[in-house]
Design a protein around this motif. Structure first.
Motif, mmCIF file in Angstrom:
data_model
loop_
_atom_site.group_PDB
_atom_site.id
_atom_site.type_symbol
_atom_site.label_atom_id
_atom_site.label_comp_id
_atom_site.label_asym_id
_atom_site.label_seq_id
_atom_site.Cartn_x
_atom_site.Cartn_y
_atom_site.Cartn_z
ATOM 1 N N LYS A 297 1.069 -1.185 -0.121
ATOM 2 C CA LYS A 297 0.249 0.096 -0.201
ATOM 3 C C LYS A 297 1.123 1.103 -0.059
ATOM 4 O O LYS A 297 0.807 2.227 -0.822
ATOM 5 N N GLU B 63 1.289 4.529 -3.103
ATOM 6 C CA GLU B 63 1.169 5.234 -2.891
ATOM 7 C C GLU B 63 2.917 6.591 -3.383
ATOM 8 O O GLU B 63 2.307 7.871 -3.738
ATOM 9 N N ASP C 134 -8.286 6.932 2.462
ATOM 10 C CA ASP C 134 -8.519 6.520 1.641
ATOM 11 C C ASP C 134 -9.779 5.985 0.975
ATOM 12 O O ASP C 134 -10.003 6.256 -0.039
ATOM 13 N N GLU D 87 -6.508 2.810 -5.286
ATOM 14 C CA GLU D 87 -7.099 3.167 -3.682
ATOM 15 C C GLU D 87 -8.258 2.271 -3.743
ATOM 16 O O GLU D 87 -7.988 2.718 -1.979
ATOM 17 N N HIS E 257 -6.643 0.481 -1.211
ATOM 18 C CA HIS E 257 -6.476 0.399 0.401
ATOM 19 C C HIS E 257 -7.834 0.519 1.036
ATOM 20 O O HIS E 257 -7.432 0.785 2.487
HETATM 21 FE FE LIG Z 1 -4.222 5.106 -0.896
#
Ligand SMILES: [Fe+2]
Ligand SMILES: [Fe+2]
Length: 329
Positions: free
Chosen positions: A87, A91, A145, A174, A177
């Motif tokens: 994760k 980003e 998120d 996302e 996430h």
């Molecule tokens: Fe994210």
């Protein structure tokens, strides 16, 4: 060329920015839901507004690695560690796509980073809050998120092609996430009483800051109207905030956790969840630099940048060597 990035569409000749018909033609393209591409002429204010927005978005992605990165070494299992590493790495990738999208507007990535490091450009204030427990990682995924997705899905349809296309992949990541955050909280919420309390405490701390991620109320948001007119922003701050509350409130029931707002209630007449008044004075303090961790986040960022100098030097050296080899071949 202008167009919908669709090879079957007929290209429209871009007028020069000093052509008197320019503004009218540009706005006609926007009204027609066309896409602006890097080589097209565009109003200077449109270009500058986009650079500011995309850069701030890119900065948020890379600063956002910090609150969670600090938990990689402390994740409660190997599986959790692997998921969190993936994760946080995503980003970094989001930052990369977005800096590349900003560069198509004629700015230099090093200059954008310099503006971040000297405080001339901002990042999302949400990343100035601390992550004292493992449950914070769940709350960030679920709420932060989740708010990011709500904000970003409409940008996949924004008028600037490279930004819109970068956002398609970002949104897919996302949603992973958001799911992983939900799953962490679900596990904690259904664990021991201490684990449940830890999850509830994290949600209590992150709920209001997440609502503030959508920005000030519409009446108070001077740049919004222009961004909407240009097709960069598709929905107002308050519309997006409402969409987020409508999505999240039922999920909190599925988690077995409450949201810290006594006024939160489903309104059968409107089909929306009503929520209490947001205290924006806190947000404005954090934006001014007085949040819990503003100074620490920036110190960490500039230090990492300085320590990464040799990596950038090596990459540039390698690229130059590669270019020479290609020229010879
Ligand atoms: Fe994210
Ligand atoms: Fe991201």
């Amino acid at each position: 060329m202008y167009g919908n990035h669709d090879t079957t569409s007929v290209p429209v000749e871009a007028p020069a920015a000093d052509d008197p018909t320019f503004d009218r033609d540009f706005m006609a393209l926007i009204d027609d839901d066309g896409r602006v591409e890097p080589r097209d002429a565009m109003p200077d204010a449109y270009r500058r507004g986009l650079v500011r927005q995309i850069a701030q978005h890119a900065h948020s992605e890379i600063i956002g690695m910090q609150p969670e990165g600090s938990w990689i070494g402390r994740a409660p299992s190997l599986k959790r560690k692997a998921i969190l590493m993936a994760k946080v790495q995503d980003e970094a990738g989001h930052g990369l796509y977005l800096y590349a999208a900003a560069e198509t507007l004629g700015v230099d990535r090093a200059d954008l980073l310099d503006r971040l490091h000297t405080g001339r450009q901002k990042y999302s204030s949400i990343f100035n809050y601390p992550t004292p427990t493992w449950a914070d990682i769940g709350a960030i995924g679920w709420l932060v998120d989740g708010a990011a997705i709500t904000n970003q899905v409409p940008i996949t349809k924004c008028s600037y092609g490279p930004y819109a296309r970068a956002m398609v992949r970002i949104c897919k990541e996302e949603s992973f996430h958001q799911r992983q955050g939900f799953e962490i909280l679900h596990t904690l919420s259904h664990g021991s009483p201490q684990q449940h309390a830890m999850a509830q405490d994290a949600v209590d701390r992150w709920w209001w800051p997440s609502l503030m991620m959508f920005g000030p109320p519409d009446d108070d948001s001077p740049n919004s109207a222009r961004s909407m007119r240009w097709g960069i922003k598709r929905f107002s701050n308050d519309e997006l905030r409402q969409r987020f509350v409508d999505m999240t409130a039922p999920q909190s029931h599925a988690l077995g956790l409450s949201l810290p707002d006594p006024e939160l209630a489903f309104d059968a007449l409107t089909g929306h969840w009503r929520y209490g008044e947001i205290d924006f004075t806190e947000l404005f303090e954090v934006i001014k630099g007085n949040g819990p961790l503003n100074a620490q986040r920036m110190a960490h960022r500039t230090d990492a940048h300085e320590r990464g100098d040799w990596v950038r030097e090596a990459a540039l050296g390698y690229a130059a060597k590669h270019a020479r080899t290609e020229a010879v071949a």
